[in-house]
Design an enzyme around this catalytic site. Sequence first.
Site, PDB file in Angstrom:
ATOM      1  N   LYS A   9      33.998  46.112  27.166  1.00 47.70           N
ATOM      2  CA  LYS A   9      35.115  45.343  27.725  1.00 47.70           C
ATOM      3  C   LYS A   9      34.620  44.212  28.615  1.00 47.70           C
ATOM      4  CE  LYS A   9      37.779  47.300  30.900  1.00 47.70           C
ATOM      5  NZ  LYS A   9      38.562  48.330  31.666  1.00 47.70           N
ATOM      6  N   SER A  58      43.230  49.444  30.755  1.00 47.86           N
ATOM      7  CA  SER A  58      42.781  48.063  30.664  1.00 47.86           C
ATOM      8  C   SER A  58      41.681  47.848  29.613  1.00 47.86           C
ATOM      9  CB  SER A  58      42.263  47.595  32.037  1.00 47.86           C
ATOM     10  OG  SER A  58      41.147  48.369  32.458  1.00 47.86           O
ATOM     11  N   SER A  97      42.233  53.861  32.072  1.00 49.25           N
ATOM     12  CA  SER A  97      41.884  52.665  31.302  1.00 49.25           C
ATOM     13  C   SER A  97      40.998  52.915  30.082  1.00 49.25           C
ATOM     14  CB  SER A  97      41.197  51.634  32.208  1.00 49.25           C
ATOM     15  OG  SER A  97      42.114  51.134  33.146  1.00 49.25           O
TER      16      SER A  97
END
Length: 527
Positions: free
Chosen positions: A130, A205, A229
């Site tokens: 990420k 996220s 997340s």
Amino acid sequence: MASNFGKMLKTRLMSFVRLVFEVFSEFVFGFIYKGESKALPPINDLVILESAHSLAAKIRAKKMSSVDVVKAYIERIRQINPLLNAMVDDRFEDAIREAETVDRLVSSGEKTEEQLLIETPFLGVPFTIKDCFRCKGLRQTFGLVVRRDTIAEEDAAVVKMVKAAGGILLGVTNTSEVCMWWESNNKVYGRTSNPYDTTRTCGGSSGGEGSLIGGAGSIIGIGSDIGGSIRIPAFFNGIFGHKGTRGLVPNDGQFLAAEGELINYNSTGPMCRYASDLLPMFKILAKSNLDKIRLDDPVDIKKLRYFYVENGLGSPLVSNVHPESKNAMKKVVTHLEKAYGIKAQKMDFRELNYAGAIWSAKMATGSTASFSSLLTNCQGELNLPLELLKWFGFCSDHTFPSLMLCIFEKVLSLDLDRLSFLNSKCDVLLSRIQQLLGDDGVLLFPPLPRLAPYHNQPNFTPFNFHYTAIFNMLGLPVTQCPLGLSVGGLPLGIQVVGNLYCDRLTLAVALELEKAFGGWVSPSQIP
């Protein structure tokens, strides 16, 4: 008496308002997005369907070249990314060159297969990560417009670890703004979609990671988790994700890496399509703490004790568990009984009613920087009134959820008595779960209460992430596991919770559930 009646009335009113928002948003977004979902292209290269450890074994044995594997994934990303918007910056040319170097090493015979396995278990296998992690030469925006041109000058600790294990980085994936919302959308790269239904969210996220892996554009990846997340995107995108016991994996190299008490809440961990890749990946990431978790110790599924929570948190602010999720839980409980004669015990923890309040309190008191300052890249505080006016004028650099979080931060007021009360509830909950599980028990827990919602729908059910967030505050290891698809074709799943440092148990259960329920289901046709 009157006080109790007032509390009951308030609870029922809150539940009613929440239900109205749920029903309204489901109807409105269902109408808006009806017929708009776009199907992913079929998977034509069967290399894509191999597990990471299988690919590594074939590369070491010269049965497959790293170049072919890397090129297959690059091609797949180019096919699906226009539909998903999952990968936001890439290093494809560098990845191919690194794959060529791997193939030359293997062909040279300088090292035996056994040496390559021990030294570089993922030699030649591509991976992704990420956007919030530093990756040398790639953008590290954190979803902030002010950081859109920020290029990392070195790799984060976990990137170095996976590269040292032979992994080849393909690129970085999308996230929510400042990694603090459960839909991956920001003003730098836009919104990421779910591979099973592109009108629905991929979660956040680590949503770009979840979407890309679920769409078969990556085989293994790395996410971070401070409120769900890793686990929320793993659930919504039908893959596996592991939030380890607190403190096992270094968080160094993330933008504004957690400090102070937040270090205990934020966990970096693996995300993958196949359960068999979780353990070897986690071994790499938790390398400096392997003595604490004994990942090589055998786990006998038949000798574990199983507990489960069926109805979730019991708070009026969060949705009730979806009927298909409840049914998926029942199927797991039934499987354990039929396959092994094990009767899982149903549990109820009253302290879970305070899950959201506990998370909010600990995040507020454990942070050294305000959320408002994070939105400015720690260059002062955000001018919230001005930014709200700009948002209504469609010219703000920030998303609606981020501005709402700023407002929530400013109105949240915690006196010492309330804080002490919530800390006590958290301590009691942790103690109860620890005593219950011991060193041979796991707790089966619903993931988020609803299946993957439509884009923007989380704004109407903002507190549903409490189902995952409470376990960050407890520091317990949790593995999110897929359990097939719903009637509507959306992923189902379950959280498997273990005691502190019992990660090997939840990872072993993940393997069992994959064997019993099929694990990841391709959202694309396979000719």
